[in-house]
Design an enzyme around this catalytic site. Structure first.
Site, PDB file in Angstrom:
ATOM      1  N   GLY A  51       0.776  -1.233   0.000  1.00  0.00           N
ATOM      2  CA  GLY A  51       0.000   0.000   0.000  1.00  0.00           C
ATOM      3  C   GLY A  51       0.806   1.282   0.000  1.00  0.00           C
ATOM      4  O   GLY A  51       0.409   2.277  -0.601  1.00  0.00           O
ATOM      5  N   GLU A 109       4.064   4.493   5.936  1.00  0.00           N
ATOM      6  CA  GLU A 109       2.801   3.760   5.863  1.00  0.00           C
ATOM      7  C   GLU A 109       1.798   4.543   5.013  1.00  0.00           C
ATOM      8  O   GLU A 109       1.861   5.776   4.947  1.00  0.00           O
ATOM      9  CB  GLU A 109       2.271   3.570   7.291  1.00  0.00           C
ATOM     10  CG  GLU A 109       0.930   2.897   7.438  1.00  0.00           C
ATOM     11  CD  GLU A 109       0.893   1.446   7.005  1.00  0.00           C
ATOM     12  OE1 GLU A 109       1.134   1.214   5.805  1.00  0.00           O
ATOM     13  OE2 GLU A 109       0.585   0.575   7.843  1.00  0.00           O
ATOM     14  N   ASP A 110       0.883   3.819   4.360  1.00  0.00           N
ATOM     15  CA  ASP A 110      -0.138   4.503   3.565  1.00  0.00           C
ATOM     16  C   ASP A 110      -1.235   5.076   4.453  1.00  0.00           C
ATOM     17  O   ASP A 110      -1.657   6.205   4.274  1.00  0.00           O
ATOM     18  CB  ASP A 110      -0.730   3.571   2.496  1.00  0.00           C
ATOM     19  CG  ASP A 110      -1.244   2.246   3.050  1.00  0.00           C
ATOM     20  OD1 ASP A 110      -1.043   1.962   4.261  1.00  0.00           O
ATOM     21  OD2 ASP A 110      -1.836   1.473   2.278  1.00  0.00           O
ATOM     22  N   ASP A 113      -5.085   2.862  10.093  1.00  0.00           N
ATOM     23  CA  ASP A 113      -6.493   2.536  10.272  1.00  0.00           C
ATOM     24  C   ASP A 113      -6.718   2.050  11.700  1.00  0.00           C
ATOM     25  O   ASP A 113      -7.686   2.385  12.358  1.00  0.00           O
ATOM     26  CB  ASP A 113      -6.890   1.461   9.252  1.00  0.00           C
ATOM     27  CG  ASP A 113      -8.377   1.232   9.176  1.00  0.00           C
ATOM     28  OD1 ASP A 113      -9.087   1.638  10.112  1.00  0.00           O
ATOM     29  OD2 ASP A 113      -8.845   0.643   8.202  1.00  0.00           O
ATOM     30  N   SER A 114      -5.794   1.219  12.162  1.00  0.00           N
ATOM     31  CA  SER A 114      -5.754   0.755  13.556  1.00  0.00           C
ATOM     32  C   SER A 114      -4.291   0.529  13.868  1.00  0.00           C
ATOM     33  O   SER A 114      -3.414   0.740  13.035  1.00  0.00           O
ATOM     34  CB  SER A 114      -6.551  -0.533  13.714  1.00  0.00           C
ATOM     35  OG  SER A 114      -5.914  -1.596  13.025  1.00  0.00           O
ATOM     36  N   THR A 117      -1.232  -3.375  12.362  1.00  0.00           N
ATOM     37  CA  THR A 117      -0.073  -3.566  11.495  1.00  0.00           C
ATOM     38  C   THR A 117       1.172  -2.942  12.113  1.00  0.00           C
ATOM     39  O   THR A 117       2.246  -3.558  12.141  1.00  0.00           O
ATOM     40  CB  THR A 117      -0.335  -2.945  10.108  1.00  0.00           C
ATOM     41  OG1 THR A 117      -1.432  -3.629   9.495  1.00  0.00           O
ATOM     42  CG2 THR A 117       0.892  -3.073   9.213  1.00  0.00           C
ATOM     43  N   LYS A 141      -6.480   7.837  10.175  1.00  0.00           N
ATOM     44  CA  LYS A 141      -7.933   7.750  10.320  1.00  0.00           C
ATOM     45  C   LYS A 141      -8.326   8.113  11.749  1.00  0.00           C
ATOM     46  O   LYS A 141      -7.876   7.501  12.712  1.00  0.00           O
ATOM     47  CB  LYS A 141      -8.413   6.333   9.983  1.00  0.00           C
ATOM     48  CG  LYS A 141      -9.912   6.217   9.816  1.00  0.00           C
ATOM     49  CD  LYS A 141     -10.321   4.829   9.325  1.00  0.00           C
ATOM     50  CE  LYS A 141      -9.981   4.608   7.883  1.00  0.00           C
ATOM     51  NZ  LYS A 141     -10.586   3.359   7.345  1.00  0.00           N
ATOM     52  N   ASP A 181      -6.316  -0.163  -1.075  1.00  0.00           N
ATOM     53  CA  ASP A 181      -7.155  -1.086  -1.837  1.00  0.00           C
ATOM     54  C   ASP A 181      -8.198  -1.751  -0.961  1.00  0.00           C
ATOM     55  O   ASP A 181      -8.130  -1.706   0.275  1.00  0.00           O
ATOM     56  CB  ASP A 181      -6.274  -2.188  -2.460  1.00  0.00           C
ATOM     57  CG  ASP A 181      -5.795  -3.190  -1.421  1.00  0.00           C
ATOM     58  OD1 ASP A 181      -6.186  -4.369  -1.497  1.00  0.00           O
ATOM     59  OD2 ASP A 181      -5.043  -2.797  -0.499  1.00  0.00           O
TER      60      ASP A 181
END
Length: 210
Positions: A51, A109-110, A113-114, A117, A141, A181
């Site tokens: 990503g 990182e792209d 989100d949490s 990762t 996010k 994606d």
């Protein structure tokens, strides 16, 4: 599958246009260039594949223009999703790059989100005795858990490093494009767009029938 392009009518609002992506990357590159963490250092910019490849590519181009010295490295990660929510199941694949021992590493990182990762990546880096690890993310996010993490990052919330460089803060929506994606669909989009529920259902159907 013949094509991983999502039909235009199944995409929602533009979160980041091509122009906004470019201006954001330029700003983040300047932050790194002028950052005191990097004075006298040769940091490793660790791209989390797949990503973050477009962001890492554009960011290093801008750093090259500024004459900033760095080394690149790549680490493939795969976070399984249940629909658009992370499952917590993250796989780490072989590292490609220079030795990490006693190095300053910038995790590129792209999207955050949490923390799932990043937690796995930090564990990976800790086992290789890095001296310092900073986080540079194109998108952050703004969900409750992430806001708590950013506010307490300096104090080691969940042993994570500070989120040092953030391109854009976004609402908790599922987005695709610029490397992001949904089951490999939408990654090649030149803008960051919201994936509608209808778009998610269409992709799920493509996967089921091919």
């Amino acid at each position: 599958m013949a094509s991983y392009v999502i039909p235009e009518n199944l995409l929602g609002d533009v979160v980041a246009s091509k122009d906004r992506i470019l201006s954001t990357v330029k700003r983040v590159a300047k932050e790194i260039y002028y950052g005191r963490d990097y004075v006298g250092e040769l940091p490793i910019l660790l791209c989390l594949r797949e990503g973050a490849i477009p962001f890492h590519h554009d960011l290093t181009l801008e750093l090259d223009k500024l004459g900033f010295a760095y080394e690149s490295a790549f680490l493939k990660t795969h976070h399984r999703y249940a629909g658009v929510e992370g499952s917590g199941d993250v796989n780490i694949f072989p590292y490609e790059g220079p030795a990490l021992d006693n190095r300053l590493v910038v995790i590129v990182e792209d999207i955050i989100d949490s923390s799932e990762t990043i937690l796995r990546v930090c564990d990976f880096l800790d086992r290789r005795n890095v001296a310092q690890r900073n986080i540079c993310t194109f998108l952050f996010k703004e969900r409750p858990g992430n806001i708590e993490w950013r506010n307490t990052g300096l104090n080691g919330f969940l042993h994570l490093p500070e989120v040092r460089h953030v391109g854009l803060f976004i609402e908790p929506l599922f987005v695709v494009g610029y490397g992001l994606d949904y089951n490999e669909f939408g990654r090649s989009g030149e803008e960051v767009r919201v994936l509608t529920p209808q778009g998610q259902a269409w992709i799920d159907e493509q996967i089921r029938t091919h």
